[in-house]
Each structure stands twice: as C-alpha cells, then as structure tokens.
Design an enzyme around this catalytic site. Structure first.
Site, PDB file in Angstrom:
ATOM      1  N   ASP A 169     -54.613  69.429 -38.438  1.00 41.11           N
ATOM      2  CA  ASP A 169     -53.561  69.163 -37.463  1.00 41.11           C
ATOM      3  C   ASP A 169     -54.257  68.654 -36.194  1.00 41.11           C
ATOM      4  O   ASP A 169     -55.487  68.673 -36.078  1.00 41.11           O
ATOM      5  CB  ASP A 169     -52.694  70.399 -37.198  1.00 41.11           C
ATOM      6  CG  ASP A 169     -51.313  70.006 -36.663  1.00 41.11           C
ATOM      7  OD1 ASP A 169     -51.169  68.869 -36.153  1.00 41.11           O
ATOM      8  OD2 ASP A 169     -50.377  70.806 -36.737  1.00 41.11           O
TER       9      ASP A 169
HETATM   10  C1  NOJ Z   1     -48.979  68.619 -34.236  1.00 39.96           C
HETATM   11  C2  NOJ Z   1     -47.970  69.103 -35.227  1.00 39.96           C
HETATM   12  O1  NOJ Z   1     -48.213  70.468 -35.517  1.00 39.96           O
HETATM   13  C3  NOJ Z   1     -47.937  68.338 -36.526  1.00 39.96           C
HETATM   14  O2  NOJ Z   1     -46.834  68.771 -37.265  1.00 39.96           O
HETATM   15  C4  NOJ Z   1     -47.894  66.864 -36.257  1.00 39.96           C
HETATM   16  O3  NOJ Z   1     -47.819  66.162 -37.457  1.00 39.96           O
HETATM   17  C5  NOJ Z   1     -49.133  66.479 -35.465  1.00 39.96           C
HETATM   18  N1  NOJ Z   1     -49.112  67.173 -34.193  1.00 39.96           N
HETATM   19  C6  NOJ Z   1     -49.254  64.979 -35.226  1.00 39.96           C
HETATM   20  O4  NOJ Z   1     -48.343  64.568 -34.283  1.00 39.96           O
END
Ligand code: NOJ
Length: 742
Positions: free
Chosen positions: A276
């Site tokens: 993530d």
């Molecule tokens: C953080 C989020 O937890 C995730 O779901 C998302 O895909 C990413 N950022 C990218 O934006």
C-alpha cells in the site's frame, strides 16, 4: 572463453528462476530476465505517483527506474510516457498506469457497500465493467479494487468501500467485481487488472480507527478474513495489495506467513503483490525495523513485489543484493511476477491507448446500469401504513434535507475522476418524474450534513406544513466516510436529528432517506419517520433511482450487507456471532430495574442494560412494497455423506400486490463442534423475481465443503454431527430444518 563465461553466468541465473512460466510467455520472461541489470529489475519494482516535473519524470522512465505509475489519468500523457518506456529504454519494457477506480471512473455506481446491498452480483460486475471501459479509455490498466476486507465496525470510514460484514457475500461480490474489471481476457483494450485489497485483516482494525492494529487468531483469520481473498485469487485477480495494519504485531508488508506461506504456497497465486502507499516505509513507524534499508529487506523477503511510494527498493535494494543480504533469486522471482502481469495485460504487443474523441463516458447504457444498481442497493427499513410508494395523488411534496440536492455528496468516497455536475440529485429527479402533476416545495433546512446552524429549520417546517407528504434526505457528506474518515459517534451528524424532530412535529407523513457511507445509529430518527429508505451513497444516478422507488416505478429489493447497531457501544455487532454460554434471555433494561434491586434479583445473561441484545436492523434485512411467505424448508435427505450433496428447498410466495424481487438466503448452524460456531452463517443466496401472487420453489445444494471450518489444529474440516439449515428472508427469521453430517 569470454563467451563460455557468459553462457555459464546465463545458465546460473536461469537456474535460479522458478520454471513456472511455460510456453512463449515463459520464454519471453526468461529472456528478459537474463538481459536485465539489477537496477532495471529494481526499477520494475518501483511504483511512483505523478509529480510536477515532467523532465525529471521522463528521465526516470528513460533510466529504467520505474515500472508503474499511479494517478496519471490522461490518455495522451500516458501514451507519451509509454513511448519513452518502449522506445527509449534499453529493453523497452512498458509501464503500467494505475488508479483507484473503486466504484466508477466517470459514471459512478453506488459505493461498494451499496452495491453489496443489492445482493445481485451481476450489478457489481456491470459496475466494474463500466468502470473498466471508462478508465481504460484514459490509459488506466490497473485499478486498486475490489476492496474485500470484512468489517464489522461502522466507525471505520472504509466500511463504505467494503461489501460489509459477511465473508460469503463479500467473496461473491469480490469475484464479480474482478470479472467485471478484467473481462474475459486481460489483454483486451477495455480490460484492466484488478487488485484484491487489503491483504489482510485491515477491516478488523481495533476500535474502528483507521490503520490501527489488529489481533486476529489464525482460525478467525482463515474462517472470516481470508476466504474473500482466496475467492478473488480463484477468480483470477491480477494483483493483491498489502494492508497497512499489523496482524498480531506483524505489518502486512513484512508478513511472510500471509504473503508467502498462504498466498503463494497454499493458494499458488502468481499475480503481483503491491504494497500500500508507503506501507514499506511505515514499518519504521510500526516499530518493527530501524530504517528504510531494513524495511526494504523485510518487504522483499515477505514477497512484496511492488513498492508503492516508499522508495525503499530504489534506495536500498541494490546494496542489499550486493552485500548478499537479499538474494538475486528473491529479486528475480519478484520481477517475474511483474513481467508476467505486463504480458498478461498485452502491454508488450499493445502498449498504447487509443486516444478517443468523444470519450466513452456517461453512455445511456452505463447510466442505466448505475441507476439499476442504485435502485437495488436501497433498503426499505420501515414503511408504516404503506406510506410508500407515493402516488400522484400527493399534490404537494416538501423536499427537505442537506442531501436532497448535493451532486458531489451522493457520489460518496473515492471518486477522483467523477464530475459532480453529471450527478442527478433526488430533487432534480423527482421534479422531472412528477412534472406538473405534483407541486414541489424544496427547502434544505440545513446546508450540509454537519451543519449545526438551525436557522433554516423554520423554513423547512413551513414547507412541510404546506405539503401533503414530506421527504427528507439526510446522511453524511462524502468527505466523512472513506479512508481515514472514522467516527466515534455514528449518529446523524450536525442538526439533522433536530431537523427530523421538527418535521415530525408538523404531523405530516414523513419519509426519511438516508444517504451515507456507513450504517448510522438512526434509532431516534427511525421512530420519528413513517417510512425509511437506506440508500448509502448511490452514485451518479442516485436521484433517478430514489425517485423511481419513492413513486413505485421500482420496488425496493435491497437487503442489509451489514448490521445496523442501536448504539455505537454495541460494536462489533454482527449476525454470525457465537452463542456464548449464557445467551441473552429475560432482558431487563436499565430503566426497568427497581431502585435498590439486589445483585441476584435480575438475570446473568449476555446483553447490555441500555441496548439489550439486538441491533436496530440485522444483516440481510430489507422490506419490499410487496410481502413474501416462506414455506417450511425441505431436504432431499436428512443425512449428508462425504462427497455427496443435499438439496435444501422451500416455496416462496409473493403474497402482496406488487411484482417484486426477493432475496432468499441460505444459512446454516453447526450445532456441536470442536470449536464454538456462529449462530448462523450465510452459505448461499438467490435473488428471484416473483409476480404478485406467484410461488416459486427455491433450491440450494449444500455440500461438505460449505460446512467446513478451521479447527484448533488449523485443519479445515467438516465435523460429523447435527446442523440446522434455514432458507429465510434475513438472518433472524425462518424456521430451521435439521440434518446430520455423517
Ligand atoms: C491507500 C489506500 O489504502 C489504498 O486502498 C489505495 O489503493 C492506495 N492508497 C493508493 O491510492
């Protein structure tokens, strides 16, 4: 001599690759891997966000230091950058452009929680297909969806993005979304790679606060939190994303057990595992490593293929490999996963996106599909005196509330690319539907959901007094649900409760429509309203969908994908709970206890003195304008043998006046087992259409596998013994039949 040395090196390198890629794709991957330098391999493992220095970005691509980008959403721009990757890098490996396309790109469908409320996975597949068609036209080839975290905590803002509390329902919806995003063939121009996220346990976040720690025993992890991911893997999802949280102290980006033992070895998954955003670097903050170099090593060793925005791999992997702390074999296995994804997407053959004009956005067909999902995703919770549907006998209608005409808010969270001006609000849609037949007086009462200024309520009350029926649209603005948007108080925010109380005092029939990102504790307002529709954030076409429902052009068929608590203190509250040794009975609520009562004068069972033992509405609940009767469940046999199935059937009759849809839900309970089992578990469901007066037989097959659970030795087994089985309209009602697993 030099040649034979090179041959030997190539041989040794190839010997370190797993021979899992067969055929021409395998040959191509092998060939690329032998040619790639370590820096180029690390570049493939690096995912970057767009930044505002084009020359620097182009140079980063040219040097082979990046494998994918997120958040570039312009076909022309992505083609320009792709051209540099393909034509100006040494090996011409194409880039992937990724984006969070969660419940729509331009045409926005209901939030995933609202889609799950349809209990119609075809609609979720349609939503993902429309999203893929629109997003791919802008150059996107990878979305970070579906989010298939199981969550039983509506304080958590990300419940909006989830399919709710149930493992089975989420598994079915997740797989449907994967199918919609990826289509039949991942290399088709309108297919985009899906991403099962967040692996894993993110929805168990302690106290409903985002990014918080989780403590999940292995049997619960495997029974509750992992099956939706396994289902996505079986549906062919192209990628997985690590979650931010730690499980039992181990952040997912360092979790070898999850990412390697389970995902790769047990499930045989060979897609890409992306971190993530910054989650590798955040392991420093978690306190499990000292610095970014240490974090890079942990991430690589835990099998995290792509580093999204931690810069850990680009900064430290080369020296880790050179010092022997990370083996080249580990790096090769990772790069193999990334190249495989690029090949599956057809990017080597077709790296560019066709620049279209006009773009295929907001087509009538897409809007119609979004509307259907919003219709079926709205849940009728109350309908006293059959107030709904309204007819044009209603001559004057007051349309009140901060969500009645808010184009942006009805879209909900995660709509980076949506254009609110395309949203049709309830006010506009109702005006359009009723034309001149009904006169409408609109008065918001409060300007936005958190508004505490009650000055506008008086005008809203005047409007209500002059009307035959009052419609009030309340809920949450988009900004107060979603990532990091957690709430410790999940009542209607602002002065909405006061607004509803004032409308109730007019004595006019009151319909409340809730447009929100989570289940809200609406007990007080529920009592004040005559009819309640729970619509979540319904997307671009929320208005027309609600207008059709309110005026009976459509009949509600949504069912709750998540329990609605009475009070926040009941959380976590979910239908598949354990019985406990002292299930609630003879509930004495706090106000009924006599002053001075002695300790033993009331019972000792499992409930709250102030909230009792029941939620406000249970999982699977949802009314219709029609009514249904279920006959007793019958079984093809009352014994289930290994390797056999039994058929569970019942007749469902539409006993009301409307042709309507009903969701028949199959639940089981394992009565005696080596571990205490849930009081009910959803195993299947079917949405059926019944004409008024019509009866249909609904049959489900039940087999051993569906009854299995992980025992204390972590072996998945079906234990012999007695089971109950229901086919019912929700998770509480119905009469069970019994069978024995022998
Ligand atoms: C953080 C989020 O937890 C995730 O779901 C998302 O895909 C990413 N950022 C990218 O934006």
């Amino acid at each position: 001599m030099k040649n034979s040395l090179l041959l030997l090196i190539s041989f040794l390198l190839l010997a370190s690759f797993k021979p899992q890629d067969k055929g021409s794709m395998g040959a191509k991957i092998n060939s690329l891997l032998t040619k790639m330098t370590l820096q180029e391999k690390i570049g493939q493992m690096n995912q970057l966000n767009e930044w505002n220095n084009s020359a620097e970005m182009e140079q980063t691509i040219r040097s082979g230091s990046v494998g994918s980008f997120l958040n570039i959403v312009d076909a022309k721009k992505s083609n320009e950058l792709q051209r540099i990757a393909v034509e100006e890098t040494r090996l011409g490996i194409p880039l992937i452009f990724a984006r969070d396309v969660i419940h729509g790109f331009k045409t926005i469908f209901p939030i995933p929680l609202g889609q799950a409320a349809t209990w119609n996975p075809q609609l979720a597949e349609n939503g993902a297909r429309v999203a893929a068609m629109e997003a791919s036209a802008a150059g996107i080839k990878w979305t970070f969806a579906p989010m298939i975290d199981i969550t039983r905590d509506p304080r958590w803002g990300r419940i909006a993005e989830s399919c709710g509390e149930d493992t089975y329902l989420t598994s079915v919806f997740g797989a449907a979304m994967v199918k919609g995003f990826q289509g039949d063939n991942l290399s088709a121009p309108t297919s985009i790679a899906a991403c099962a996220k967040h692996f894993a346990g993110y929805g168990a976040t302690e106290s409903g606060k985002d990014y918080n720690t989780t403590w999940i025993p292995e049997v619960q992890l495997r029974d509750v939190y992992l099956p939706s991911f396994k289902a996505a893997s079986e549906a062919g999802v192209a990628s997985f994303m690590c979650s931010f949280n730690d499980i039992n102290g181990i952040p997912s980006s360092a979790n070898v057990h999850l990412n390697k033992d389970i995902l790769r070895k047990e499930w045989g998954y060979n897609g890409v595992l992306v971190s993530d955003w910054g989650s590798i670097q955040q392991m420093i903050s978690h306190g499990v490593c000292t610095d970014l170099k240490n974090a890079a090593k942990m991430g690589v060793e835990a099998g995290v293929d792509v580093d999204m925005m931690s810069f850990a791999y680009t900064n430290h992997l080369e020296s880790l490999v050179k010092s022997g702390e990370v083996s080249i074999k580990t790096v090769n296995a990772i790069v193999r996963n990334i190249l495989r994804l690029k090949m599956r997407l057809g990017l080597f053959e077709n790296p560019y996106v066709k620049e279209q004009n006009p773009m295929p956005y907001y087509t009538q067909e897409s809007l119609q599909k979004a509307k259907q999902a919003a219709i079926e995703g709205a849940i009728l919770l109350k309908n006293d005196n059959n107030l709904l549907p309204l007819t044009t006998a209603t001559k004057k209608l007051a349309i009140i509330g901060p969500l009645s005409d808010s184009q942006a808010d009805q879209l909900g969270t995660w709509c980076f690319d949506a254009e609110p001006e395309h949203s049709v609000t309830p006010l506009k849609a109702i005006q359009q539907l009723v034309g001149n037949e009904v006169s409408i007086i609109a008065e918001k009462g409060l300007t936005y959901s958190r508004d505490k200024n009650q000055q506008g309520i008086e005008k809203a009350v005047d409007a209500a007094k002059s009307a035959d029926v009052v419609l009030v649209f309340v809920g949450e603005e988009a900004i107060i649900s979603g990532e990091a948007r957690c709430r410790a108080d999940i009542n209607l925010p602002g002065a909405q409760s006061e607004l509803i109380a004032a409308l109730k005092a007019t004595g006019k029939p009151l319909v409340m429509v809730v447009m929100a990102g989570r289940p809200l504790t609406i007990g007080t307002e529920l009592n004040n309203a005559d009819a309640v529709l729970y619509a979540f954030h319904g997307g671009t076409m929320a208005g027309p969908a609600l207008a059709d429902l309110i005026f009976g052009k459509a009949v509600p068929s949504g069912k709750l994908p998540v329990t609605i608590p009475r009070m926040v203190g009941q959380i976590p509250i979910y239908y598949a709970h354990k019985m406990t040794g002292r299930p609630a009975q003879n509930i004495d609520l706090i106000d009924s206890i006599p002053v001075g009562a002695t300790q033993t004068s009331i019972g000792f069972t499992s409930y709250y003195l102030d909230a009792g033992d029941s939620p406000l509405f249970h999982f699977g609940y949802g009314l219709s304008y029609s009514s249904f009767s279920y006959s007793d469940v019958s079984l093809s046999s009352n014994k289930l043998q290994d390797g056999k199935t039994i058929t569970v059937s019942c007749n469902i009759t539409n006993t009301g006046k409307y042709d309507a849809e009903e969701v028949a839900q199959l639940y089981i309970r394992d009565l005696v087992a080596s571990l205490a089992r849930p009081v009910r578990e959803l195993k299947d469901f079917r949405k059926i259409h019944l004409k008024a007066g019509e009866t249909k037989t609904v049959s489900f097959m039940l087999n051993n596998e569906q009854l299995a659970f992980y025992n204390a030795n972590l072996v998945k087994r079906t234990e012999p013994g007695d089971f109950q089985v229901w086919i019912s309209t929700d998770s509480q009602s119905g009469k069970p039949a019994t069978f024995r697993k022998i």
